[in-house]
Design an enzyme around this catalytic site. Structure first.
Site, PDB file in Angstrom:
ATOM      1  N   PHE A 161      -7.680  21.702 -24.297  1.00 25.44           N
ATOM      2  CA  PHE A 161      -7.921  20.391 -25.005  1.00 25.44           C
ATOM      3  C   PHE A 161      -9.092  19.967 -24.385  1.00 25.44           C
ATOM      4  CE2 PHE A 161      -7.648  15.284 -23.156  1.00 25.44           C
ATOM      5  CZ  PHE A 161      -7.574  15.264 -25.282  1.00 25.44           C
ATOM      6  N   THR A 162     -10.261  18.808 -24.297  1.00 23.99           N
ATOM      7  CA  THR A 162     -11.178  18.523 -24.229  1.00 23.99           C
ATOM      8  C   THR A 162     -11.575  18.352 -22.300  1.00 23.99           C
ATOM      9  OG1 THR A 162     -10.564  16.040 -24.264  1.00 23.99           O
ATOM     10  CG2 THR A 162     -12.151  17.463 -25.702  1.00 23.99           C
ATOM     11  N   ASP A 164       1.641  20.544 -19.723  1.00 23.65           N
ATOM     12  CA  ASP A 164       1.082  18.871 -20.303  1.00 23.65           C
ATOM     13  C   ASP A 164       1.862  18.276 -21.028  1.00 23.65           C
ATOM     14  OD1 ASP A 164      -0.344  16.685 -20.865  1.00 23.65           O
ATOM     15  OD2 ASP A 164      -2.062  18.317 -21.439  1.00 23.65           O
ATOM     16  N   ARG A 177     -12.911  14.981 -34.036  1.00 21.76           N
ATOM     17  CA  ARG A 177     -13.093  16.654 -33.117  1.00 21.76           C
ATOM     18  C   ARG A 177     -12.821  17.239 -33.969  1.00 21.76           C
ATOM     19  NH1 ARG A 177      -9.983  13.822 -28.766  1.00 21.76           N
ATOM     20  NH2 ARG A 177     -12.200  14.677 -28.677  1.00 21.76           N
ATOM     21  N   TYR A 220       0.647  -0.893   0.001  1.00 26.13           N
ATOM     22  CA  TYR A 220      -0.002   0.191   0.107  1.00 26.13           C
ATOM     23  C   TYR A 220       1.094   1.243  -0.384  1.00 26.13           C
ATOM     24  CZ  TYR A 220      -3.327   3.266   0.619  1.00 26.13           C
ATOM     25  OH  TYR A 220      -4.354   4.323   0.963  1.00 26.13           O
ATOM     26  N   LYS A 280      -0.280   7.852 -23.304  1.00 26.07           N
ATOM     27  CA  LYS A 280       0.819   8.322 -24.969  1.00 26.07           C
ATOM     28  C   LYS A 280       1.879   7.197 -24.216  1.00 26.07           C
ATOM     29  CE  LYS A 280      -3.770  10.260 -24.138  1.00 26.07           C
ATOM     30  NZ  LYS A 280      -4.494  10.726 -23.540  1.00 26.07           N
ATOM     31  N   PHE A 339     -18.763  14.229 -26.407  1.00 29.59           N
ATOM     32  CA  PHE A 339     -18.359  13.715 -27.454  1.00 29.59           C
ATOM     33  C   PHE A 339     -18.796  12.531 -26.734  1.00 29.59           C
ATOM     34  CE2 PHE A 339     -14.561  12.656 -25.727  1.00 29.59           C
ATOM     35  CZ  PHE A 339     -14.203  14.320 -25.079  1.00 29.59           C
TER      36      PHE A 339
END
Ligand code: PLI
Length: 470
Positions: free
Chosen positions: A137-138, A228, A395, A85, A271, A462
């Site tokens: 970005f969303t 980001d 998009r 943990y 990514k 979306f």
């Protein structure tokens, strides 16, 4: 048969190809469906590719997020998961990899990128403050808005033009940013939100020159600069290949230098890091880190796992090292460029220059007869699926959502359908099949009509919206 792959001897002469720096050890069968099966599937999915079952998909280009193939080293690392943990050995491996390649001293893991976006937004944004960034970005913008922030797009104008050939279309327009700071006052800017290879602009990179100038501007007004870093390795590759003075530097060196101009970063490890789940948030300031550690235990998990299993942190630590190898990133971006070049050669309207993770079809030029509020990009994604079982993603206006103040649709300048390439998953032959299907749909474009939305979720619509053909 693709004309591209079968050239005459004369055209081939002098040609020296390169190939992916890996070979395939395990395969996952995929199967083709019939047109009748796809018609049923897309209707049941409300013409939304997010609502398709993946078993009904042939080549899945919905996203490059969490869809990478892991290496044998990463799978071996999974067996070394220390599922304690607290204080898992894998956490320290991950922390060390982030310190070495991204240069931030303090890090908390998160379950994925949006977990990190949530924490940083809660920690730094006061109600009514502005958050300037290089295109929205969303999930990033939603977390900024949920924390009371107001996102302002300060990307260069070229980014909104799919045909502009600027090599660094992800750059921030420093005049736009300084005007905003002067108008609103530096104390009303929460931080500058800078993204590498800007997703919604077509995977467009930011130059080293731009981030250096940005650093100076932020210092002038004492404003934090946060990154980001989701696709920063791809960004570093574009700097290496297109920016003067960087051709002889490694991608790893470029990445570290770029991050050195920022105060911290959030990351969707799904990514660049070549893993299927995970993220992190890292900063330089100890005081801010203290605040983030307090928040992470509330929303994600203890600060040494933050929503990730030990085995996943190990796979990520190994993935980070693999992702910054020049051979890897050249092959990864090279495959995207290969598909892009085929479509350019066939005069299909796409966003140019081709970006790092995806090809973005320009639905405005594809379907000039379909109004933006009849969802041309959504329809284009559906048509590609109907033609060949390839899954892509809208998009455009659906992704842009509604303005929280007026409740009206936002009408983005870019109305795109994204063919996103997972890392180390598909071959060049798959890319040929994709290109040929896009060509087929393009040739039938005048017959295609738009859609109407029949179900609209309140947030990130979306993902789950449903449509019917007009
Ligand atoms: O999907 P997450 O929560 O791990 O990461 C959110 C996220 C943050 N920043 C950027 C630039 C992204 O592209 C991103 C997620 N992108 C997805 C899911 C995509 O399909 O592009």
């Amino acid at each position: 048969m693709s004309p591209h792959r079968f050239k005459t001897m004369g055209e081939q002469a002098g040609r020296r190809s390169w190939a992916e720096p890996w070979k395939i050890k395990m395969v996952e069968p995929i199967h083709m469906t019939s047109r009748a099966e796809r018609e049923k599937a897309i209707a049941e999915a409300g013409y939304n590719t997010f609502l398709l079952r993946s078993e009904d998909v042939y080549i899945d280009l919905l996203t490059d997020s969490g869809t990478s193939a892991m290496s044998d080293r990463q799978w071996a690392g999974m067996m070394l998961g220390d599922e304690a943990y607290a204080g898992s050995v894998n956490f320290y491996h991950l922390e060390q990899a982030i310190q070495q390649y991204y240069g931030y001293p303090y890090m908390v893991p998160t379950h994925q990128g949006r977990g990190a976006e949530h924490l940083i937004s809660q920690a730094l944004i006061k109600k009514g403050q502005y958050v300037p960034g290089n295109m929205y970005f969303t999930t990033t913008r939603l977390h900024q808005e949920l924390a009371g922030g107001i996102f302002v797009d300060v990307i260069i104008e070229e980014a909104h033009d799919p045909e502009a050939l600027h090599p660094f279309k992800g750059n921030i327009d420093l005049n736009k940013l300084e005007d905003l700071i002067k108008k609103q006052g530096a104390e009303n800017i929460a931080y500058v939100s800078l993204a590498g290879t800007v997703n919604m602009a077509g995977g467009q990179p930011v130059s080293m020159a731009n981030v250096k100038e940005l650093r100076q501007l932020c210092d002038k007004y004492s404003i934090l600069l946060l990154l980001d870093a989701t696709r920063m390795v791809e960004n570093a590759y574009f700097i290496q290949t297109s920016e003067e003075g960087y051709a002889d530097k490694t991608v790893a060196e470029i990445l570290l230098e770029f991050c050195s101009y920022t105060d911290g970063a959030w990351m969707s490890g799904k990514k660049d890091h070549l893993v299927n789940i995970g993220g992190w948030l890292a900063v330089r300031d100890e005081g801010l880190f203290d605040e983030l550690r307090n928040l992470v235990v509330v929303y994600e998990g203890l600060h040494t796992y933050g929503g990730m299993a030990g085995r996943d942190m190990e796979a990520m630590a190994i993935g980070i090292r693999e992702s910054v190898q020049d051979d890897h990133i050249r092959a990864r971006v090279g495959q995207v460029l290969y598909l892009g070049q085929l479509l350019i050669d066939w005069d299909i309207p796409i966003v140019r220059p081709v970006g790092g993770h995806a090809i973005f079809l320009d639905a405005r030029r594809f379907y000039p007869h379909i109004q933006q509020d009849e969802f041309p990009s959504q329809m284009l994604a559906a048509q590609l699926y109907l033609d060949s079982g390839i899954r892509s993603m809208e998009r455009g206006i659906v992704s842009a959502g509604r303005d929280p103040k007026t409740g009206q649709h936002r009408y983005p300048k870019l109305e795109l359908t994204r063919l996103t390439i997972p890392r180390r998953v598909y071959t060049e032959a798959h890319m040929d099949v994709v290109a040929e299907s896009v060509l087929e749909v393009y040739q039938n474009r005048t017959k295609t009509k738009g859609l109407k939305m029949v179900y609209e979720p309140t947030r990130l619509r979306f993902f789950q919206a449903r449509f019917e053909p007009l």
